[in-house]
Design an enzyme around this catalytic site. Structure first.
Site, PDB file in Angstrom:
ATOM      1  N   SER A  10     -72.938 -10.461   6.130  1.00  0.00           N
ATOM      2  CA  SER A  10     -72.762 -11.718   6.767  1.00  0.00           C
ATOM      3  C   SER A  10     -73.627 -11.499   7.783  1.00  0.00           C
ATOM      4  O   SER A  10     -73.485 -13.022   8.304  1.00  0.00           O
ATOM      5  CB  SER A  10     -71.131 -11.762   6.422  1.00  0.00           C
ATOM      6  N   GLU A  11     -73.068 -10.058   8.723  1.00  0.00           N
ATOM      7  CA  GLU A  11     -73.650 -10.626  10.140  1.00  0.00           C
ATOM      8  C   GLU A  11     -75.497 -10.082  10.365  1.00  0.00           C
ATOM      9  O   GLU A  11     -75.991 -11.251  11.016  1.00  0.00           O
ATOM     10  CB  GLU A  11     -73.631  -8.259  10.558  1.00  0.00           C
ATOM     11  N   PRO A  51     -79.954   6.394   2.726  1.00  0.00           N
ATOM     12  CA  PRO A  51     -78.551   6.821   3.858  1.00  0.00           C
ATOM     13  C   PRO A  51     -77.916   6.547   5.124  1.00  0.00           C
ATOM     14  O   PRO A  51     -76.979   6.369   5.523  1.00  0.00           O
ATOM     15  CB  PRO A  51     -78.577   8.627   3.264  1.00  0.00           C
ATOM     16  N   GLY A  64     -45.575 -10.088  -5.441  1.00  0.00           N
ATOM     17  CA  GLY A  64     -46.193  -8.823  -6.231  1.00  0.00           C
ATOM     18  C   GLY A  64     -47.046  -8.664  -7.406  1.00  0.00           C
ATOM     19  O   GLY A  64     -47.457  -8.084  -7.941  1.00  0.00           O
ATOM     20  N   GLU A  72     -77.168  -7.159  -0.537  1.00  0.00           N
ATOM     21  CA  GLU A  72     -78.410  -8.221   0.212  1.00  0.00           C
ATOM     22  C   GLU A  72     -78.831  -9.036   1.122  1.00  0.00           C
ATOM     23  O   GLU A  72     -78.249 -10.527   1.273  1.00  0.00           O
ATOM     24  CB  GLU A  72     -78.586  -9.220  -0.869  1.00  0.00           C
TER      25      GLU A  72
END
Length: 384
Positions: A369-370, A130, A343, A366
């Site tokens: 992106s950073e 957490p 739509g 996993e």
């Protein structure tokens, strides 16, 4: 039918082309597009079917060699193109047992890997907590040695297969040092762990928070040596990271298929959507993104299997590039497919709406992106 011309590229051997054909036949005969009403039941059934078909064997080591990443990537791309939950079920068997495949003792491999490969046992990888997220070096779950046992105390969250797994490869602090140096990995049977909360996400699959309340396991349940947990976790993630890019590639390919089909039949004025120059430009950009991802994913998979400077080469940059580009590109390819549908693209039950929900998590799990950008930049800065 999805484009398969990439299979003629030099990254592949004949056995990979044979696998691709087998995967296609199995998916067409077995997988249905509809989202399941009970993801837990669907995952258990899918793992059993994947084991029966022999595909799960590809994700576990036979004790002599690492899993073939090109085969894993072909599996994930194909499964994702058909159904996200099938890809999830396949991927987690490999990731969840990966630490045992790579670093387990002979006894650990004999006990668990045949069950994983057959679909008899469902695996899970329990690292995230957490308060630390992707910063595994700062996890707080602890494991203390007490005679011939380890006692584990702590919490994990966003654990895939949480609630249906038969065992959790669990990472905990054993105190050999600060940060990453003080972590170890353990095999924990599921019946010893409490499922504190089931987590609902936009692309439904088994996901949970876990609690380890003085969980006692035998001393030989440790994977590798005390203090090696961070390396074990990172090498496991690195092995399977390329395959996350492959799954994103599968989602993107399906989005292109759906966009092409829609553009050819959707009426627009006196013609169809495909006659429109803006639509054609979008389709061209989507195809370009898919091909670029294909090159990066299968280059990285080949590099991990046989390329680079050998089996012990550091291929993290190639893996990071493959995951980063494939997941980010798939996000906007699918977004363009949704936009093209108008739509209908945001209507529940339409495939591109499902893909839109499926792809989002791949840019996070996993290694977000950073994090991948950091891996690439640090490798560049050190002259790699």
């Amino acid at each position: 039918m999805a484009d398969k011309t990439f299979l003629s590229w030099p990254f592949f051997e004949e056995r990979h082309r044979e696998l691709a054909a087998k995967l296609e036949d199995w998916c067409q005969a077995t997988i249905h597009d509809a989202e399941p009403s009970d993801p837990d039941h669907a995952c258990r059934a899918t793992v059993a079917e994947l084991g029966k078909a022999g595909f799960l064997k590809l994700g576990v080591s036979d004790g002599k060699a690492r899993p073939d990443v090109r085969s894993l990537a072909l599996c994930r791309e194909t499964f994702a193109r058909y159904h996200g939950l099938v890809d999830f079920a396949f991927a987690m068997q490999g990731l969840g047992s990966g630490a045992i495949s790579l670093f387990g003792t002979i006894e650990q491999k004999r006990e668990w890997l045949p069950k994983v490969a057959s679909g008899e046992a469902i695996a899970a990888f329990a690292m995230t907590e957490p308060d630390c997220g992707s910063d595994a070096a700062n996890m707080s779950t602890s494991a203390m040695r007490d005679g011939n046992e380890w006692v584990i105390v702590g919490e994990k969250t966003y654990i895939s297969n949480g609630g249906i797994a038969d065992f959790y490869v669990t990472f905990a602090r054993t105190g050999e040092g600060e940060g990453a140096r003080g972590l170890s990995a353990f095999i924990v049977p599921a019946e010893l762990v409490s499922v504190e909360e089931r987590i609902e996400v936009i692309a439904p699959h088994p996901l949970a928070s876990l609690k380890y309340d003085n969980v006692r396991i035998p001393a030989d349940a440790i994977i590798g040596e005390p203090g090696e947990g961070f390396r074990i976790g990172m090498e496991t993630l690195n092995l399977f990271r390329v395959t996350v890019g492959a799954a994103a590639l599968g989602f993107a390919r399906r989005a292109v298929e759906e966009a092409l089909s829609w553009a050819r039949k959707r009426r627009l004025g006196g013609g169809v959507l495909a006659d429109n120059a803006v639509t054609q430009a979008k389709l061209a950009d989507m195809a370009l993104a898919v091909d670029a991802s294909t090159l990066l994913v299968y280059r990285a998979a080949w590099q991990q299997d046989v390329g680079g400077s050998g089996a012990n080469a550091d291929n993290r940059r190639a893996a990071a590039m493959a995951k980063l580009h494939a997941t980010e590109a798939a996000q906007w390819v699918i977004d363009d497919a949704v936009q093209m549908h108008g739509g209908a693209g945001v209507t529940r039950g339409v495939k591109v709406e499902e893909l839109y929900r499926d792809i989002r998590a791949l840019r996070i799990y996993e290694g977000a992106s950073e994090v991948q950008r950091q891996i690439i930049a640090r490798d560049l800065l050190k002259g790699g």
